[in-house]
Design a protein around this motif. Structure first.
Motif, short mmCIF file in Angstrom:
data_model
loop_
_atom_site.label_atom_id
_atom_site.label_comp_id
_atom_site.label_asym_id
_atom_site.label_seq_id
_atom_site.Cartn_x
_atom_site.Cartn_y
_atom_site.Cartn_z
N ARG A 4 13.04 -72.99 -31.28
CA ARG A 4 13.19 -73.47 -32.66
C ARG A 4 12.57 -72.44 -33.59
O ARG A 4 11.49 -71.92 -33.33
CB ARG A 4 12.54 -74.83 -32.82
N CYS A 6 11.59 -71.06 -37.70
CA CYS A 6 11.07 -71.49 -39.00
C CYS A 6 12.23 -71.85 -39.93
O CYS A 6 13.26 -71.18 -39.96
CB CYS A 6 10.23 -70.36 -39.59
N SER A 7 12.04 -72.91 -40.71
CA SER A 7 13.06 -73.38 -41.65
C SER A 7 13.12 -72.57 -42.94
O SER A 7 14.06 -72.71 -43.71
CB SER A 7 12.80 -74.85 -42.02
N ALA A 15 8.99 -71.49 -34.60
CA ALA A 15 8.32 -72.61 -35.27
C ALA A 15 7.16 -73.13 -34.41
O ALA A 15 7.26 -73.19 -33.19
CB ALA A 15 9.32 -73.73 -35.51
N SER A 17 4.99 -75.76 -36.09
CA SER A 17 4.60 -77.03 -36.69
C SER A 17 5.79 -77.65 -37.41
O SER A 17 6.80 -76.99 -37.65
CB SER A 17 3.44 -76.83 -37.69
N THR A 18 5.65 -78.93 -37.73
CA THR A 18 6.69 -79.65 -38.45
C THR A 18 6.10 -80.26 -39.70
O THR A 18 5.02 -80.85 -39.67
CB THR A 18 7.33 -80.74 -37.56
N LEU A 33 4.71 -79.46 -33.62
CA LEU A 33 6.17 -79.41 -33.61
C LEU A 33 6.71 -80.76 -33.18
O LEU A 33 6.38 -81.27 -32.12
CB LEU A 33 6.63 -78.31 -32.66
N GLY A 36 13.09 -82.54 -32.45
CA GLY A 36 14.14 -81.88 -33.24
C GLY A 36 15.21 -82.84 -33.71
O GLY A 36 15.35 -83.95 -33.21
N ASP A 43 10.67 -77.37 -39.81
CA ASP A 43 9.85 -76.62 -38.86
C ASP A 43 9.34 -75.35 -39.53
O ASP A 43 10.08 -74.68 -40.26
CB ASP A 43 10.66 -76.24 -37.62
N THR A 49 3.02 -72.07 -42.08
CA THR A 49 2.12 -73.22 -41.94
C THR A 49 0.83 -72.93 -42.69
O THR A 49 0.33 -73.78 -43.45
CB THR A 49 1.82 -73.50 -40.45
#
Length: 68
Positions: A4, A6-7, A15, A17-18, A33, A36, A43, A49
């Protein structure tokens, strides 16, 4: 399983963390994280972060994991 990322636009880092928002309570929750597929979760990589900022008056709740 696919990694996953990074957004954040233009970021291709992994990624770690969320982030989710609670607009009613003016709160951002940042934690490990998450599962999904949640369209309301974002993410983030380690750099984004650490750099997280929220609008004035908002609270950031950081859920830290225990490290051995």
């Amino acid at each position: 399983m696919r990694e996953r990322v990074c957004s954040k636009v233009g970021c291709a880092r992994e990624a770690v963390s969320t982030l989710t928002y609670d607009y009613g309570d003016q709160m951002a929750a940042l934690g490990p994280l998450g599962i999904g597929g949640d369209p309301h979760a974002h993410d983030l990589c380690a750099i984004h972060t650490d750099r997280l900022s929220v609008p004035k008056g908002w609270v950031v709740v950081r859920h830290e994991t225990l490290r051995a």
